[in-house]
Every structure is written in structure tokens, then in C-alpha cells.
Design an enzyme around this catalytic site. Structure first.
Site, PDB file in Angstrom:
ATOM      1  N   VAL A  15       0.837  -1.208   0.000  1.00  0.00           N
ATOM      2  CA  VAL A  15       0.000   0.000   0.000  1.00  0.00           C
ATOM      3  C   VAL A  15       0.873   1.259   0.000  1.00  0.00           C
ATOM      4  O   VAL A  15       0.681   2.164  -0.829  1.00  0.00           O
ATOM      5  CB  VAL A  15      -0.950   0.004   1.225  1.00  0.00           C
ATOM      6  N   LYS A 106      -6.492  -2.316  10.105  1.00  0.00           N
ATOM      7  CA  LYS A 106      -7.730  -2.792  10.760  1.00  0.00           C
ATOM      8  C   LYS A 106      -7.450  -3.461  12.094  1.00  0.00           C
ATOM      9  O   LYS A 106      -8.197  -3.312  13.059  1.00  0.00           O
ATOM     10  CB  LYS A 106      -8.484  -3.765   9.841  1.00  0.00           C
ATOM     11  N   VAL A 133     -11.196  -1.089   6.115  1.00  0.00           N
ATOM     12  CA  VAL A 133     -12.216  -2.104   5.785  1.00  0.00           C
ATOM     13  C   VAL A 133     -12.576  -1.942   4.315  1.00  0.00           C
ATOM     14  O   VAL A 133     -12.840  -0.830   3.849  1.00  0.00           O
ATOM     15  CB  VAL A 133     -13.497  -1.922   6.634  1.00  0.00           C
ATOM     16  N   GLY A 135     -10.793  -2.190   1.611  1.00  0.00           N
ATOM     17  CA  GLY A 135      -9.772  -1.688   0.678  1.00  0.00           C
ATOM     18  C   GLY A 135     -10.240  -0.470  -0.094  1.00  0.00           C
ATOM     19  O   GLY A 135     -10.364   0.622   0.452  1.00  0.00           O
ATOM     20  N   GLY A 188      -1.737 -15.113  -6.044  1.00  0.00           N
ATOM     21  CA  GLY A 188      -1.457 -13.953  -5.187  1.00  0.00           C
ATOM     22  C   GLY A 188      -2.668 -13.456  -4.414  1.00  0.00           C
ATOM     23  O   GLY A 188      -2.616 -12.393  -3.788  1.00  0.00           O
ATOM     24  N   ASP A 202      -9.029 -11.908  10.231  1.00  0.00           N
ATOM     25  CA  ASP A 202      -8.975 -10.634   9.489  1.00  0.00           C
ATOM     26  C   ASP A 202     -10.386 -10.050   9.351  1.00  0.00           C
ATOM     27  O   ASP A 202     -10.608  -8.860   9.610  1.00  0.00           O
ATOM     28  CB  ASP A 202      -8.353 -10.897   8.106  1.00  0.00           C
ATOM     29  N   LYS A 206     -12.418  -6.463  10.916  1.00  0.00           N
ATOM     30  CA  LYS A 206     -13.229  -5.553  10.088  1.00  0.00           C
ATOM     31  C   LYS A 206     -14.674  -5.507  10.595  1.00  0.00           C
ATOM     32  O   LYS A 206     -15.307  -4.440  10.603  1.00  0.00           O
ATOM     33  CB  LYS A 206     -13.179  -6.009   8.630  1.00  0.00           C
ATOM     34  N   GLY A 303      -5.423  -4.857  -2.436  1.00  0.00           N
ATOM     35  CA  GLY A 303      -4.570  -4.554  -3.584  1.00  0.00           C
ATOM     36  C   GLY A 303      -3.993  -3.159  -3.426  1.00  0.00           C
ATOM     37  O   GLY A 303      -4.630  -2.275  -2.857  1.00  0.00           O
TER      38      GLY A 303
HETATM   39  N1  LIG Z   1      -2.295  -4.948   1.004  1.00  0.00           N
HETATM   40  C1  LIG Z   1      -3.574  -4.633   0.931  1.00  0.00           C
HETATM   41  O1  LIG Z   1      -4.235  -4.886  -0.080  1.00  0.00           O
HETATM   42  C2  LIG Z   1      -4.244  -3.926   2.074  1.00  0.00           C
HETATM   43  C3  LIG Z   1      -5.609  -3.585   1.975  1.00  0.00           C
HETATM   44  C4  LIG Z   1      -6.229  -2.901   3.025  1.00  0.00           C
HETATM   45  C5  LIG Z   1      -5.486  -2.597   4.168  1.00  0.00           C
HETATM   46  N2  LIG Z   1      -4.179  -2.988   4.246  1.00  0.00           N
HETATM   47  C6  LIG Z   1      -3.443  -2.653   5.468  1.00  0.00           C
HETATM   48  O2  LIG Z   1      -2.394  -1.758   5.140  1.00  0.00           O
HETATM   49  C7  LIG Z   1      -1.276  -1.989   5.994  1.00  0.00           C
HETATM   50  C8  LIG Z   1      -0.046  -2.271   5.132  1.00  0.00           C
HETATM   51  O3  LIG Z   1      -0.281  -3.420   4.344  1.00  0.00           O
HETATM   52  P1  LIG Z   1       0.739  -3.812   3.179  1.00  0.00           P
HETATM   53  O4  LIG Z   1       0.082  -4.922   2.445  1.00  0.00           O
HETATM   54  O5  LIG Z   1       1.180  -2.623   2.445  1.00  0.00           O
HETATM   55  O6  LIG Z   1       1.954  -4.403   4.046  1.00  0.00           O
HETATM   56  P2  LIG Z   1       3.407  -4.784   3.533  1.00  0.00           P
HETATM   57  O7  LIG Z   1       3.453  -4.900   2.056  1.00  0.00           O
HETATM   58  O8  LIG Z   1       3.870  -5.919   4.367  1.00  0.00           O
HETATM   59  O9  LIG Z   1       4.294  -3.486   3.925  1.00  0.00           O
HETATM   60  C9  LIG Z   1       4.575  -3.143   5.251  1.00  0.00           C
HETATM   61  C10 LIG Z   1       5.573  -1.997   5.248  1.00  0.00           C
HETATM   62  O10 LIG Z   1       5.794  -1.577   6.576  1.00  0.00           O
HETATM   63  C11 LIG Z   1       7.174  -1.681   6.911  1.00  0.00           C
HETATM   64  N3  LIG Z   1       7.243  -2.173   8.291  1.00  0.00           N
HETATM   65  C12 LIG Z   1       6.568  -3.222   8.815  1.00  0.00           C
HETATM   66  N4  LIG Z   1       6.880  -3.376  10.110  1.00  0.00           N
HETATM   67  C13 LIG Z   1       7.773  -2.393  10.415  1.00  0.00           C
HETATM   68  C14 LIG Z   1       8.477  -2.026  11.585  1.00  0.00           C
HETATM   69  N5  LIG Z   1       8.315  -2.693  12.740  1.00  0.00           N
HETATM   70  N6  LIG Z   1       9.310  -0.954  11.514  1.00  0.00           N
HETATM   71  C15 LIG Z   1       9.478  -0.292  10.354  1.00  0.00           C
HETATM   72  N7  LIG Z   1       8.836  -0.588   9.213  1.00  0.00           N
HETATM   73  C16 LIG Z   1       7.994  -1.632   9.246  1.00  0.00           C
HETATM   74  C17 LIG Z   1       7.784  -2.653   5.933  1.00  0.00           C
HETATM   75  O11 LIG Z   1       9.156  -2.327   5.766  1.00  0.00           O
HETATM   76  P3  LIG Z   1      10.087  -3.122   4.700  1.00  0.00           P
HETATM   77  O12 LIG Z   1       9.555  -2.695   3.347  1.00  0.00           O
HETATM   78  O13 LIG Z   1      11.462  -2.634   4.940  1.00  0.00           O
HETATM   79  O14 LIG Z   1       9.862  -4.564   4.995  1.00  0.00           O
HETATM   80  C18 LIG Z   1       6.936  -2.370   4.682  1.00  0.00           C
HETATM   81  O15 LIG Z   1       7.474  -1.279   3.965  1.00  0.00           O
HETATM   82  C19 LIG Z   1      -1.690  -3.149   6.925  1.00  0.00           C
HETATM   83  O16 LIG Z   1      -2.214  -2.618   8.110  1.00  0.00           O
HETATM   84  C20 LIG Z   1      -2.783  -3.845   6.127  1.00  0.00           C
HETATM   85  O17 LIG Z   1      -3.682  -4.530   6.964  1.00  0.00           O
HETATM   86  C21 LIG Z   1      -3.552  -3.626   3.232  1.00  0.00           C
END
Ligand SMILES: NC(=O)c1ccc[n+]([C@@H]2O[C@H](COP(=O)([O-])OP(=O)(O)OC[C@H]3O[C@@H](n4cnc5c(N)ncnc54)[C@H](OP(=O)(O)O)[C@@H]3O)[C@@H](O)[C@H]2O)c1
Length: 429
Positions: A15, A106, A133, A135, A188, A202, A206, A303
């Protein structure tokens, strides 16, 4: 004249990375539409040396996440790192320093929502979480603002794309659970470790947020009963389809005179219900209220791009508030409504039993249901060699009574297996 707002990100993964690309690559169209210019000034990550698919100036990426929230050039903080710690304390630090915060987290909001919302209220700054919630589906703002005057009775959601994809595959292709999960992982749609999705955890976070916003009573993640889809069998998908139902993992949030309740479990959804047609990884939220009757919101529940659109909308909203310079009142307040335990909620059940195909068995089974106070609505039987699959759909009874009935069925010698029990979205529940 354009106003430049400094952005600090906590996280730059799926994200956050997309958001940075959009803030940089789409800056002209954002400025043309909003009159706002954004400048990404700090990005906190776990490993600042990792290659990224966006470009930012030297020194912007940092492993010192505290510096993101304390940097005076950061006007708005976007938390897209996920998890409870250190995200929660970093958000509190930012809010207490008077900075608006946007979060997509969430898990954190369902666990510490009131504390974060109060800290934002005390500082008079926005704390926005549209992406937490659904996306890319706008649902938080409609619930907390547009529908603030509606007495919402019920919210039903398909709020986990992974499980909806798996169940749709099982339905469309006749696939078993393990094959459908493997296919979801290959494409994926499921993580290598899918536990948070397939266990229902999860969706439960939500459901907590949806119920809290819909009813104005705080429902935390610990208040939400949840079950996942790991025991759903291809036979149940086929039987359900034969009887005019689709099996879905549904977040159910209810408000009655007794109080509110939120739960997540698989359900037989009648095929003429709007949620039955939600296929693949799509999410949907169905809202019922006396004045609006019903509303359906559906779209991509996850996504990078859809989620970044929701985050970007919050960033623009917060920037407008910041520039207006006014103290921001919280968009939602939580009263002390009663949370009704799941055992006291009426549910209807689909029960599939493997039984000896002999006279008297059905009478013994009906008697156990009767003793527990549960009445049977429909029964189907399908013979398999000298055994039979007996499928029973009950009328609405308290969840506790349904469970008592199922426990007592296990004591009948002719009942070889209680193969599955799945709740039904029926006329009485
Ligand atoms: N992906 C989705 O489609 C989606 C949809 C709705 C909501 N969300 C929410 O959005 C948030 C992010 O999701 P994401 O999918 O983008 O996660 P992700 O791809 O795993 O990215 C997490 C990012 O946070 C950094 N990070 C994690 N823990 C850390 C820590 N302790 N200290 C410093 N940096 C840290 C990571 O650093 P590195 O890059 O160095 O590893 C990475 O850049 C979550 O809360 C998720 O529930 C995601």
C-alpha cells in the site's frame, strides 16, 4: 495557489509503495483537482537498503520510524506498516504532536480504536481509516458521516477477498478446499501463510470496526466471535447450491433492543440475496436500516492501487482540514451499548449428518433437536450405500440451543458423523 503539504509514511510495502508512486506520479492531476501539492518527506521502513519500486531523494527512507512522526516538516502521517506495535504508539505520538494521521490498519483500530480516536479528538486533528475495511470500497466515510442519521439495524459484509475467492473457486470449479487455497496462493490472492484470512480473524477485525461505526457502540476485536472456512467441504458447497444457497464467509453485525453483536462465520446465503452474487476476491458490504431500506457497496477489497486510492482520499481530506486551520471534532462517538453474547443470538443452522439408513433414525434426531428447543424446518436425505447423508435446516433458535442439539446428536449410535454445521442467512435470523 497550490499549498504544499509534507507527508510522512510509516511503511512502504504494497500500500505505502503504491501511495508514494501515486503521490509523485499523479501530482499534477491531484493538484488540478484539489489545489493541493504533496511532498513525501520521510518514509519509515524495516530495511532502508531494500530495493524499492519508487524513487525518492536521499535520506527520505529511514529505519528510524520515530523520526517520521517527530519531523517538523511532516504535516500528515500515513501509517501503512500494519501490526499492533510499534504502529499504535507511533500514531499516538503523531496525534499528540497535533498531526493528522491516516491508517489502513484494521487490526490496530479494532484493538485500540477508542484510544486513538480520543487522542485525535483531544488534539483536534483528524484520524482517518477509510482503507481499513473493504480496501478500495468507500465504506468508513458513508457509515460514519453520510449514514450518521440512520438507525442502522444490520450490516452484512463479505470483507475478506481471499476466503471469498476460495469459496467461489469451490463453487465454480467443484474444487476442494486445499486445491482452491493453492490456486489462490498461486495467483497472489492468498498469503503463503493464509491463517489470518482463512481463520476469519482478518474479517473479525473488520466486523468490529463496521459494527462500532454502524451502531455507535464500541465493539472491539475481542468481542467478535469468529470461525473460518477451513472445514468447508466441497460436498457442502454442492448441497447448498442444490438447495439454492451459496456458502460465504459473512461478517454479521446486528442491533436489536437487547444490544449489538458482531460475528464472522461461514453462512448459507440464499442465491437471490445481493451478497450471494459477490464472486472471486471482490468484497461487499450490505447495510439495512428503516429509512434507507438497504444499500450495497461492492468492489476491490484489497490490492495496492485500490487501497492507495482510499488512503489518498483520506490524505486529501486531512490536508483540507489542516489548511482550514480549525479544530476537528471526532466524526464518531461511542456510547456504552450492551454487547449481546453470541450464545444469546438467534441463528438458523444447516447440519449434515452421516447416519445409518434405517427406520427410526430421523425420529431420534428430531427428538434431540426438540429437547434442545430447536425446531426443524427442512430435511433432505441422500443415500450412499448402507448409509445416508441427512441434511437438516433448522428454524431460528438461540445459538446456545443449536449447539446443545448438535452435542446431543453425537451421542446417537446411528449418527456416524456430524459432518458439518453451517449457519444459514434465513428468514428468522
Ligand atoms: N495490502 C492490501 O491490499 C491492504 C488492503 C487494506 C489494508 N491494508 C493494510 O495496510 C497496511 C499495510 O499493508 P501492506 O500490504 O502494504 O503491508 P506490507 O506490504 O507488508 O508493507 C509493510 C511496510 O511496513 C514496513 N514495516 C513493517 N513493520 C515495520 C516495523 N516494525 N518498523 C518499520 N517498518 C515496518 C515494511 O518495511 P520493509 O519494506 O522494509 O519490509 C513495509 O514497507 C496493513 O495494516 C494492512 O492490513 C492492506
Amino acid at each position: 495557489m497550490e499549498q504544499t503539504i509534507g507527508i510522512g509514511l510509516l511503511g512502504a510495502g504494497t500500500v505505502g509503495g503504491t501511495l508514494v508512486r501515486r503521490l509523485v506520479g499523479e501530482s499534477s492531476s491531484i493538484a488540478a483537482k484539489t489545489g493541493l501539492a504533496f511532498d513525501v518527506r520521510r518514509i519509515g521502513v524495516r530495511d532502508a537498503t531494500r530495493p524499492r519500486d519508487f524513487e525518492v531523494g536521499a535520506g527520505i527512507l529511514t529505519e528510524d520510524t520515530q523520526s517520521v512522526v517527530t519531523d517538523p516538516s511532516v504535516d500528515i502521517v500515513v501509517e501503512v506498516m500494519g501490526g499492533l506495535d510499534p504502529a499504535g504508539d507511533l500514531i499516538l505520538t503523531a496525534l499528540r504532536a497535533g498531526k493528522p494521521v491516516i491508517s489502513a490498519n484494521k487490526e490496530l483500530i479494532a484493538a485500540r480504536g477508542p484510544e486513538l480516536i480520543s487522542a485525535a479528538a483531544e488534539a483536534g486533528v483528524p484520524f482517518l481509516f477509510e482503507a481499513a475495511v473493504g480496501g478500495g470500497i468507500p465504506i468508513i466515510r458513508p457509515l460514519s458521516e453520510t449514514l450518521a442519521g440512520e438507525s442502522i439495524d444490520r450490516v452484512l459484509g463479505i470483507v475478506n477477498g481471499t476466503t471469498n475467492y476460495i469459496l467461489s473457486q469451490m463453487d465454480d470449479e467443484g474444487a476442494g478446499y486445499a486445491d482452491a487455497l493453492a490456486e489462490a496462493q498461486r495467483l497472489g490472492f492468498a498469503e503463503p501463510d493464509p491463517t489470518a484470512d482463512v481463520s476469519g480473524a482478518d474479517a473479525a477485525a473488520k466486523a468490529a470496526i463496521l459494527a462500532s461505526l454502524a451502531f455507535g457502540t464500541w465493539v472491539g476485536s475481542d468481542d467478535v466471535y469468529y470461525e473460518g472456512i477451513t472445514s468447508i467441504d466441497a460436498d457442502d458447497i454442492a448441497f447448498a447450491a442444490g438447495f439454492g444457497y451459496r456458502i460465504k464467509l459473512v461478517a454479521v453485525c446486528d442491533r436489536t433492543d437487547a444490544g449489538v453483536n458482531a460475528r464472522v462465520h461461514p453462512m448459507l446465503v440464499p442465491e437471490d440475496h445481493p451478497l450471494a452474487g459477490i464472486r472471486g476476491a471482490t468484497n461487499a458490504v450490505f447495510i439495512e436500516g428503516p429509512a434507507i431500506d438497504s444499500l450495497l457497496f461492492s468492489g476491490p477489497g484489497a490490492g495496492g492501487d485500490p487501497t492507495a486510492t482510499a488512503v489518498l482520499g483520506d490524505v486529501i481530506d486531512a490536508a483540507r482540514e489542516t489548511l482550514a486551520g480549525a479544530q476537528v471534532a471526532p466524526r464518531i462517538r461511542f456510547g456504552n451499548g450492551h454487547i449481546v453474547p453470541f450464545e444469546e443470538i438467534p441463528t438458523e443452522w444447516y447440519v449434515r449428518l452421516v447416519v445409518d439408513d434405517q427406520p427410526g433414525v430421523l425420529a431420534s434426531i428430531a427428538s434431540e433437536f426438540g429437547k434442545a428447543g430447536v425446531s426443524i424446518r427442512q430435511v433432505w436425505q441422500e443415500d450412499v450405500d448402507d448409509r445416508a447423508s441427512l441434511i437438516i435446516v433448522t428454524h431460528g433458535s438461540l445459538e446456545s440451543e443449536q449447539r446443545t442439539a448438535i452435542d446431543s446428536l453425537k451421542g446417537i449410535p446411528e449418527v456416524h458423523d456430524v459432518a458439518s454445521v453451517i449457519r444459514v442467512l434465513g428468514p428468522e435470523t
